[in-house]
Write an enzyme that holds these catalytic residues in place. Structure first.
Site, PDB file in Angstrom:
ATOM      1  N   ARG A  45       0.852  -1.186   0.000  1.00 23.21           N
ATOM      2  CA  ARG A  45       0.000   0.000   0.000  1.00 23.21           C
ATOM      3  C   ARG A  45       0.893   1.244   0.000  1.00 23.21           C
ATOM      4  NH1 ARG A  45       1.616   1.850   4.000  1.00 23.21           N
ATOM      5  NH2 ARG A  45       0.562   3.810   3.556  1.00 23.21           N
ATOM      6  N   GLY A  46       0.246   2.381  -0.276  1.00 21.06           N
ATOM      7  CA  GLY A  46       0.985   3.618  -0.491  1.00 21.06           C
ATOM      8  C   GLY A  46       1.106   3.811  -1.990  1.00 21.06           C
ATOM      9  N   ALA A  47       0.678   4.978  -2.482  1.00 21.51           N
ATOM     10  CA  ALA A  47       0.589   5.179  -3.932  1.00 21.51           C
ATOM     11  C   ALA A  47       1.887   4.866  -4.676  1.00 21.51           C
ATOM     12  CB  ALA A  47       0.126   6.611  -4.229  1.00 21.51           C
ATOM     13  N   ARG A  53      -7.440  -1.084  -7.038  1.00 17.59           N
ATOM     14  CA  ARG A  53      -7.696   0.103  -6.219  1.00 17.59           C
ATOM     15  C   ARG A  53      -7.797   1.294  -7.156  1.00 17.59           C
ATOM     16  NH1 ARG A  53      -4.858   1.003  -0.593  1.00 17.59           N
ATOM     17  NH2 ARG A  53      -6.939   1.825  -0.219  1.00 17.59           N
ATOM     18  N   ASP A  86      -2.481  10.365  -2.817  1.00 14.48           N
ATOM     19  CA  ASP A  86      -2.733   9.289  -3.776  1.00 14.48           C
ATOM     20  C   ASP A  86      -3.082   9.838  -5.152  1.00 14.48           C
ATOM     21  OD1 ASP A  86      -3.031   6.378  -2.330  1.00 14.48           O
ATOM     22  OD2 ASP A  86      -3.386   8.038  -0.967  1.00 14.48           O
ATOM     23  N   ASN A 143      -6.223  11.754  -0.276  1.00 14.67           N
ATOM     24  CA  ASN A 143      -5.330  11.012   0.610  1.00 14.67           C
ATOM     25  C   ASN A 143      -6.199  10.215   1.576  1.00 14.67           C
ATOM     26  OD1 ASN A 143      -2.549  10.439   1.412  1.00 14.67           O
ATOM     27  ND2 ASN A 143      -3.029  11.509   3.310  1.00 14.67           N
ATOM     28  N   LYS A 144      -5.585   9.485   2.463  1.00  9.63           N
ATOM     29  CA  LYS A 144      -6.316   8.609   3.369  1.00  9.63           C
ATOM     30  C   LYS A 144      -7.433   9.351   4.102  1.00  9.63           C
ATOM     31  CE  LYS A 144      -5.565   5.172   3.509  1.00  9.63           C
ATOM     32  NZ  LYS A 144      -6.173   4.164   2.631  1.00  9.63           N
TER      33      LYS A 144
END
Length: 378
Positions: free
Chosen positions: A56-58, A110, A263, A273-274
């Site tokens: 995970r993490g762009a 995603r 992201d 973002n999150k």
């Protein structure tokens, strides 16, 4: 997806298996309790690694997706070559078609992070260029090798980008500052230094002291499980707080800057973002604290005019009701709304830090220049 048994590789989060036929990842869904490496060799395992937040993490998703495409190309090239009398020369067009299907499938894992589709498209373009250069003589192995070369280039570029972002970000803070983070944008989510954590880790290497307040980041606790873990491992002074405590630490004067990752960044500077990031930005605005977004130019999507056009991933309700708990903490069957991301309005953002420089308002101008000309210019 099988275990490799290699658990002594430090914080290396993504790499190729020695034979180039699988991608090895550090399973982030198990941290910080267990450091376990997994292999993704099939389209199903690769899709699950992204959708299941094992990677995970762009930026990390982009690196992983690039390697996935290269690995699949190698596997498919062997299959096609073994079934062809000419050793695969005539199967180049078939390989391109198959890889486009794999890319379309991987992209759906995603939808919010632009790096996923960007990396898939870039590796596919390298295959098409190799095919065009060789015309009808292109062999499947030539195309597969071109895709692998491009995937490795994406990874190497990300390492350099993270270092550059860290250098620029470090100019925005000073020794002794308190910094609030949300979610995770460190080495686990990218490569080497990370983006939002990069300036902190780089400054720490140079002997600077920072006090970091890490939001736990409900409901998947990336701040608690990953950010706090990375910073503690690096010897940084980190304090974990619940998301709804951010206002208190800001009011107490303990925070001089907010650093978050991204992201996707729209052309006008609106940033996905999150979930919970926009709330942090609103609080920072109220208390007069600079709010910085840090990420590579690959996350800037000029085809997306504003945040209203960014697709927001909705995840399963169980992540709110029961995940990380011994038993459900909410009534059975209660409805849950679980968006994985939110959009922070550009008016709340002080600056966007990229590997090419620091973009400031008006973002429609600075982002266009950094994306098209390679300089911020504002």
């Amino acid at each position: 997806m099988g275990k490799t048994g290699k658990e002594n590789e430090g914080m290396t989060n993504i790499r190729l298996r020695e034979d180039g036929l699988a991608v090895v990842i550090l399973d982030q869904s198990l941290l910080p309790g267990r450091m376990e490496y997994l292999e993704a060799a099939t389209p199903e395992e690769m899709y699950d690694a992204i959708a299941g937040l094992k990677v995970r993490g762009a930026p990390a998703i982009g690196i992983f997706a690039a390697y996935c495409m290269a690995v699949l190309a190698r596997r498919e090239s062997v299959r096609i070559a073994e079934g062809a009398r000419d050793g695969g020369t005539g199967g180049a067009a078939e390989l391109l078609g198959v890889m486009k299907k794999h890319g379309d499938h991987l992209r759906t894992s995603r939808p919010t992070a632009v790096n996923l589709s960007w990396a898939v498209e870039r590796v596919l373009e390298s295959a098409e260029k190799a095919y065009a250069a060789e015309t009808e003589k292109a062999g499947v192995y030539i195309i597969a090798d071109a895709m692998m070369k491009e995937a490795k280039a994406i990874h190497e570029e990300d390492i350099a980008m993270c270092r550059a972002i860290s250098e620029y970000g470090l100019t925005l803070i000073k020794d002794g500052d308190g910094i609030l983070t949300h979610c995770n944008a460190g080495p686990l989510a990218t490569s080497r230094y990370g983006t939002a954590l990069g300036p902190i880790l780089l400054g720490n290497e140079r002997g600077m002291d920072f006090r970091v307040f890490a939001d736990e980041t409900r409901p998947l606790l990336q701040g608690a499980r990953l950010t706090a873990y990375e910073l503690q491992q690096a010897g940084v002074d980190v304090t974990l707080i619940c998301d709804n405590m951010a206002s208190m630490v800001m009011k107490n004067g303990w925070v001089q800057a907010c650093f978050v990752g991204c992201d996707r960044v729209a052309a006008n500077g609106d940033t996905a973002n999150k979930i919970g990031t926009s709330a942090v930005a609103i609080l920072a605005k109220h208390y007069g604290i600079p709010f910085y977004v840090l990420g590579p130019t690959s996350t800037v999507d000029l085809d997306c005019a504003s945040g209203e056009e960014i697709p927001i991933e909705l995840r399963k309700p169980g992540e709110i009701r029961e995940m990380f708990y011994g038993e459900p903490v909410a009534p059975e069957g209660v409805k849950c709304y679980n968006p994985a991301f939110d959009v922070t309005d550009s008016s709340l953002i002080t600056a966007i830090v990229t590997e090419k420089g620091i973009c400031r308002p008006p973002f429609t101008e600075s982002l266009a220049k950094v994306k098209l000309e390679g300089v911020c210019g504002i």
